[in-house]
Scaffold this motif. Structure first.
Motif, PDB file in Angstrom:
ATOM      1  N   THR A  70      10.137   4.062   7.271  1.00  0.00           N
ATOM      2  CA  THR A  70       9.934   3.167   8.117  1.00  0.00           C
ATOM      3  C   THR A  70       8.515   2.612   8.316  1.00  0.00           C
ATOM      4  OG1 THR A  70      11.969   3.766   9.560  1.00  0.00           O
ATOM      5  CG2 THR A  70      10.361   2.531  10.662  1.00  0.00           C
ATOM      6  N   LEU A  71       7.597   3.770   8.188  1.00  0.00           N
ATOM      7  CA  LEU A  71       6.147   3.420   8.318  1.00  0.00           C
ATOM      8  C   LEU A  71       5.793   2.756   6.959  1.00  0.00           C
ATOM      9  CD1 LEU A  71       4.810   6.480  10.042  1.00  0.00           C
ATOM     10  CD2 LEU A  71       5.222   4.151  10.916  1.00  0.00           C
ATOM     11  N   VAL A  72       6.338   3.316   5.717  1.00  0.00           N
ATOM     12  CA  VAL A  72       5.844   2.557   4.500  1.00  0.00           C
ATOM     13  C   VAL A  72       6.388   0.955   4.416  1.00  0.00           C
ATOM     14  CG1 VAL A  72       6.272   2.420   2.078  1.00  0.00           C
ATOM     15  CG2 VAL A  72       5.733   4.827   3.302  1.00  0.00           C
ATOM     16  N   GLU A  73       7.624   0.933   4.957  1.00  0.00           N
ATOM     17  CA  GLU A  73       8.298  -0.382   4.869  1.00  0.00           C
ATOM     18  C   GLU A  73       7.437  -1.361   5.958  1.00  0.00           C
ATOM     19  OE1 GLU A  73      10.619  -3.747   4.403  1.00  0.00           O
ATOM     20  OE2 GLU A  73      10.307  -2.044   3.166  1.00  0.00           O
ATOM     21  N   LEU A  74       7.027  -0.878   7.035  1.00  0.00           N
ATOM     22  CA  LEU A  74       6.335  -1.606   8.027  1.00  0.00           C
ATOM     23  C   LEU A  74       4.859  -2.061   7.383  1.00  0.00           C
ATOM     24  CD1 LEU A  74       5.854  -2.916  10.815  1.00  0.00           C
ATOM     25  CD2 LEU A  74       4.689  -0.662  11.339  1.00  0.00           C
ATOM     26  N   LEU A  75       4.216  -1.269   6.691  1.00  0.00           N
ATOM     27  CA  LEU A  75       3.074  -1.362   6.171  1.00  0.00           C
ATOM     28  C   LEU A  75       3.300  -2.271   4.733  1.00  0.00           C
ATOM     29  CD1 LEU A  75       1.484   1.851   6.145  1.00  0.00           C
ATOM     30  CD2 LEU A  75       0.638  -0.048   7.433  1.00  0.00           C
ATOM     31  N   ARG A  76       4.147  -2.189   4.295  1.00  0.00           N
ATOM     32  CA  ARG A  76       4.558  -3.286   3.014  1.00  0.00           C
ATOM     33  C   ARG A  76       5.066  -4.535   3.356  1.00  0.00           C
ATOM     34  NH1 ARG A  76       8.287  -6.099   0.729  1.00  0.00           N
ATOM     35  NH2 ARG A  76       9.894  -5.586   2.439  1.00  0.00           N
ATOM     36  N   GLN A  77       5.538  -4.865   4.554  1.00  0.00           N
ATOM     37  CA  GLN A  77       5.707  -6.025   5.219  1.00  0.00           C
ATOM     38  C   GLN A  77       4.397  -6.793   5.718  1.00  0.00           C
ATOM     39  OE1 GLN A  77       8.753  -6.576   8.050  1.00  0.00           O
ATOM     40  NE2 GLN A  77      10.343  -5.258   6.705  1.00  0.00           N
ATOM     41  N   LEU A  78       3.656  -5.961   6.280  1.00  0.00           N
ATOM     42  CA  LEU A  78       2.418  -6.463   6.710  1.00  0.00           C
ATOM     43  C   LEU A  78       1.439  -6.776   5.856  1.00  0.00           C
ATOM     44  CD1 LEU A  78       1.350  -3.792   9.728  1.00  0.00           C
ATOM     45  CD2 LEU A  78       2.187  -6.295   9.759  1.00  0.00           C
ATOM     46  N   MET A  79       1.371  -5.947   4.544  1.00  0.00           N
ATOM     47  CA  MET A  79       0.768  -6.413   3.496  1.00  0.00           C
ATOM     48  C   MET A  79       1.095  -7.443   2.774  1.00  0.00           C
ATOM     49  SD  MET A  79       0.170  -2.671   1.538  1.00  0.00           S
ATOM     50  CE  MET A  79       0.871  -3.128   0.178  1.00  0.00           C
ATOM     51  N   GLU A  80       2.447  -7.979   2.536  1.00  0.00           N
ATOM     52  CA  GLU A  80       3.179  -9.071   2.149  1.00  0.00           C
ATOM     53  C   GLU A  80       2.626 -10.274   2.960  1.00  0.00           C
ATOM     54  OE1 GLU A  80       7.418 -10.113   2.372  1.00  0.00           O
ATOM     55  OE2 GLU A  80       7.292  -9.059   0.400  1.00  0.00           O
ATOM     56  N   ARG A  81       2.690 -10.056   4.335  1.00  0.00           N
ATOM     57  CA  ARG A  81       2.266 -11.267   5.040  1.00  0.00           C
ATOM     58  C   ARG A  81       0.835 -11.529   4.854  1.00  0.00           C
ATOM     59  NH1 ARG A  81       5.350  -8.623  10.091  1.00  0.00           N
ATOM     60  NH2 ARG A  81       7.198  -8.842   9.499  1.00  0.00           N
ATOM     61  N   GLN A  82      -0.093 -10.662   4.928  1.00  0.00           N
ATOM     62  CA  GLN A  82      -1.344 -10.910   4.463  1.00  0.00           C
ATOM     63  C   GLN A  82      -1.663 -11.466   3.309  1.00  0.00           C
ATOM     64  OE1 GLN A  82      -3.847 -10.779   6.769  1.00  0.00           O
ATOM     65  NE2 GLN A  82      -5.510 -11.129   5.166  1.00  0.00           N
ATOM     66  N   ALA A  83      -0.981 -10.872   2.233  1.00  0.00           N
ATOM     67  CA  ALA A  83      -0.977 -11.657   0.889  1.00  0.00           C
ATOM     68  C   ALA A  83      -0.517 -13.072   0.959  1.00  0.00           C
ATOM     69  CB  ALA A  83      -0.255 -10.738   0.043  1.00  0.00           C
ATOM     70  N   ILE A  84       0.534 -13.324   1.667  1.00  0.00           N
ATOM     71  CA  ILE A  84       0.705 -14.965   1.937  1.00  0.00           C
ATOM     72  C   ILE A  84      -0.155 -15.618   2.407  1.00  0.00           C
ATOM     73  CG2 ILE A  84       2.541 -16.218   3.015  1.00  0.00           C
ATOM     74  CD1 ILE A  84       4.695 -14.144   2.362  1.00  0.00           C
ATOM     75  N   ARG A  85      -0.861 -14.997   3.551  1.00  0.00           N
ATOM     76  CA  ARG A  85      -1.889 -15.863   4.264  1.00  0.00           C
ATOM     77  C   ARG A  85      -3.122 -16.256   3.282  1.00  0.00           C
ATOM     78  NH1 ARG A  85       0.044 -13.123   8.909  1.00  0.00           N
ATOM     79  NH2 ARG A  85      -1.278 -11.265   8.502  1.00  0.00           N
ATOM     80  N   ARG A  86      -3.398 -15.211   2.489  1.00  0.00           N
ATOM     81  CA  ARG A  86      -4.458 -15.408   1.684  1.00  0.00           C
ATOM     82  C   ARG A  86      -4.273 -16.443   0.528  1.00  0.00           C
ATOM     83  NH1 ARG A  86      -7.539  -9.909  -0.093  1.00  0.00           N
ATOM     84  NH2 ARG A  86      -8.841 -11.591  -0.782  1.00  0.00           N
ATOM     85  N   VAL A  87      -2.876 -16.184   0.093  1.00  0.00           N
ATOM     86  CA  VAL A  87      -2.569 -17.072  -0.833  1.00  0.00           C
ATOM     87  C   VAL A  87      -2.457 -18.460  -0.354  1.00  0.00           C
ATOM     88  CG1 VAL A  87      -0.647 -17.885  -2.553  1.00  0.00           C
ATOM     89  CG2 VAL A  87      -1.257 -15.550  -2.267  1.00  0.00           C
ATOM     90  N   ASP A  88      -1.804 -18.829   0.535  1.00  0.00           N
ATOM     91  CA  ASP A  88      -1.901 -20.030   1.637  1.00  0.00           C
ATOM     92  C   ASP A  88      -3.377 -20.622   1.768  1.00  0.00           C
ATOM     93  OD1 ASP A  88       0.928 -19.937   1.240  1.00  0.00           O
ATOM     94  OD2 ASP A  88       1.117 -19.575   3.323  1.00  0.00           O
ATOM     95  N   ALA A  89      -4.337 -19.703   2.105  1.00  0.00           N
ATOM     96  CA  ALA A  89      -5.663 -20.076   2.542  1.00  0.00           C
ATOM     97  C   ALA A  89      -6.431 -20.431   1.055  1.00  0.00           C
ATOM     98  CB  ALA A  89      -6.386 -19.022   3.193  1.00  0.00           C
ATOM     99  N   GLY A  90      -5.916 -20.147  -0.118  1.00  0.00           N
ATOM    100  CA  GLY A  90      -6.614 -20.166  -1.434  1.00  0.00           C
ATOM    101  C   GLY A  90      -7.588 -19.088  -1.509  1.00  0.00           C
ATOM    102  N   ASP A  91      -7.514 -18.223  -0.965  1.00  0.00           N
ATOM    103  CA  ASP A  91      -8.577 -17.029  -1.217  1.00  0.00           C
ATOM    104  C   ASP A  91      -8.653 -16.261  -2.282  1.00  0.00           C
ATOM    105  OD1 ASP A  91      -9.613 -17.698   1.558  1.00  0.00           O
ATOM    106  OD2 ASP A  91      -8.796 -16.079   2.403  1.00  0.00           O
ATOM    107  N   LEU A  92      -7.422 -16.208  -3.011  1.00  0.00           N
ATOM    108  CA  LEU A  92      -7.278 -15.409  -4.271  1.00  0.00           C
ATOM    109  C   LEU A  92      -7.275 -16.420  -5.474  1.00  0.00           C
ATOM    110  CD1 LEU A  92      -4.283 -13.408  -2.625  1.00  0.00           C
ATOM    111  CD2 LEU A  92      -6.812 -12.583  -2.641  1.00  0.00           C
ATOM    112  N   THR A  93      -7.694 -15.502  -6.652  1.00  0.00           N
ATOM    113  CA  THR A  93      -7.377 -16.001  -7.745  1.00  0.00           C
ATOM    114  C   THR A  93      -6.216 -16.121  -8.621  1.00  0.00           C
ATOM    115  OG1 THR A  93      -8.047 -14.106  -9.187  1.00  0.00           O
ATOM    116  CG2 THR A  93      -9.946 -15.217  -8.497  1.00  0.00           C
ATOM    117  N   GLU A  94      -5.898 -16.674  -9.541  1.00  0.00           N
ATOM    118  CA  GLU A  94      -4.395 -16.571 -10.117  1.00  0.00           C
ATOM    119  C   GLU A  94      -3.886 -15.178 -10.524  1.00  0.00           C
ATOM    120  OE1 GLU A  94      -1.555 -18.603 -10.502  1.00  0.00           O
ATOM    121  OE2 GLU A  94      -2.567 -19.953  -9.134  1.00  0.00           O
ATOM    122  N   ALA A  95      -5.003 -14.645 -11.043  1.00  0.00           N
ATOM    123  CA  ALA A  95      -4.724 -13.201 -11.441  1.00  0.00           C
ATOM    124  C   ALA A  95      -4.658 -12.144 -10.247  1.00  0.00           C
ATOM    125  CB  ALA A  95      -6.165 -12.582 -12.300  1.00  0.00           C
TER     126      ALA A  95
END
Length: 102
Positions: free
Chosen positions: A28-53
């Motif tokens: 449960t804790l791993v799944e919660l962390l996975r979801q939080l990481m996924e949401r953060q990654a989506i925010r960073r992608v949407d903000a254009g903070d990441l390279t394609e790689a």
């Protein structure tokens, strides 16, 4: 009523039950962390903070983590719903979309 407010003073010490409870909590804790990481990654992608790689690497990592979580749940005989701890008045820990995924 007992001194424990109606709760049985006995603890279930069956090794299989304890193991399942611990596995459920950890996953449960791993799944919660996975979801939080996924949401953060989506925010960073949407903000254009990441390279394609970086986007590609994060996407691959999150997919692999999700696959491994599926394997671990299956290995221990757990369903996605088993990982959605009820927090009482706060509701379930994980959002409905998280447990409805294929």
């Amino acid at each position: 009523m007992s001194e424990f407010g109606g709760i049985s003073p006995r603890i279930d010490t069956d090794p299989e039950s304890v193991e399942r409870g611990l596995v459920t909590l950890v996953l449960t804790l791993v799944e919660l962390l996975r979801q939080l990481m996924e949401r953060q990654a989506i925010r960073r992608v949407d903000a254009g903070d990441l390279t394609e790689a970086q986007v590609e690497r994060i996407g691959t990592t999150l997919m692999l983590l999700e696959q491994r979580m599926d394997e671990l749940r299956e290995h221990f005989g757990l369903t996605p719903e088993d990982l959605n701890i009820d927090l009482g008045p706060l509701g379930p820990l994980l959002p409905p979309a998280a447990i409805d995924r294929p």
